[in-house]
Scaffold this motif. Sequence first.
Motif, short mmCIF file in Angstrom:
data_model
loop_
_atom_site.label_atom_id
_atom_site.label_comp_id
_atom_site.label_asym_id
_atom_site.label_seq_id
_atom_site.Cartn_x
_atom_site.Cartn_y
_atom_site.Cartn_z
N HIS A 155 1.07 -1.30 -0.33
CA HIS A 155 0.14 0.25 -0.59
C HIS A 155 0.97 1.12 -0.04
O HIS A 155 1.98 1.05 0.19
N LEU A 156 0.22 2.78 -0.28
CA LEU A 156 0.98 3.75 -0.41
C LEU A 156 0.32 4.05 0.95
O LEU A 156 -0.62 4.52 0.65
N SER A 157 1.01 4.78 1.54
CA SER A 157 0.82 6.46 3.07
C SER A 157 1.00 7.05 2.83
O SER A 157 0.48 7.60 3.28
N LEU A 158 2.25 7.06 1.99
CA LEU A 158 2.27 9.23 2.24
C LEU A 158 3.56 9.38 1.22
O LEU A 158 3.93 8.45 0.68
N ILE A 159 3.28 10.71 0.84
CA ILE A 159 4.14 11.28 -0.38
C ILE A 159 5.12 12.26 0.12
O ILE A 159 4.03 13.25 0.74
N THR A 160 6.52 12.54 -0.60
CA THR A 160 7.26 13.29 0.52
C THR A 160 7.36 14.25 -0.53
O THR A 160 8.04 13.48 -1.63
N LEU A 161 7.50 15.31 -0.95
CA LEU A 161 8.11 16.18 -2.03
C LEU A 161 9.27 17.13 -1.72
O LEU A 161 9.01 17.38 -0.72
N GLY A 162 9.97 17.11 -2.19
CA GLY A 162 11.30 17.33 -1.62
C GLY A 162 11.01 19.16 -2.11
O GLY A 162 11.10 19.14 -3.11
N VAL A 163 11.22 20.02 -0.59
CA VAL A 163 10.48 21.98 -1.49
C VAL A 163 11.72 22.49 -0.99
O VAL A 163 12.69 22.13 -0.20
#
Length: 142
Positions: free
Chosen positions: A4-12
């Motif tokens: 499953h997918l629980s988190l998407i982190t975008l580096g900003v």
Amino acid sequence: MPAHLSLITLGVADIAKSTAFYEQLGFVRSKTASQESVSFFQAGPVVLALWGRDEQRDDAQAAELWTGNGGIVVAQNVASEDAVDVMMARAEASGARVLKPATKTFWGGYNGYFADPDGHVWEVAFNPFWELDEDGRVKLPE
């Protein structure tokens, strides 16, 4: 354990600026979970996180691999072509760069693409072959 997918982190580059951008898109930041150095947004069944690009690279020990956007597109499916147009307009008004205006697709849907202030690519799409539940979650056909 099921995949499953629980988190998407975008580096900003600038957490405050990116947080404001995503709030303007309609994402609601968790005031309890978020800190000055990271913002968390409930995004349907997954969490969208904004974290410093350099911190993310260093934490993952990915300096030799990561040169920026790795070709990932984050997508939001919506219930109609009109809803695609509304989200694309909201993104542009919030400071996004429209990469591809919304248009009919070769596969029978309707979509457009924009880039957030850090160059993360987003697709907004209406897929007439996929059902959305009452929370806007995609229900894939069997």
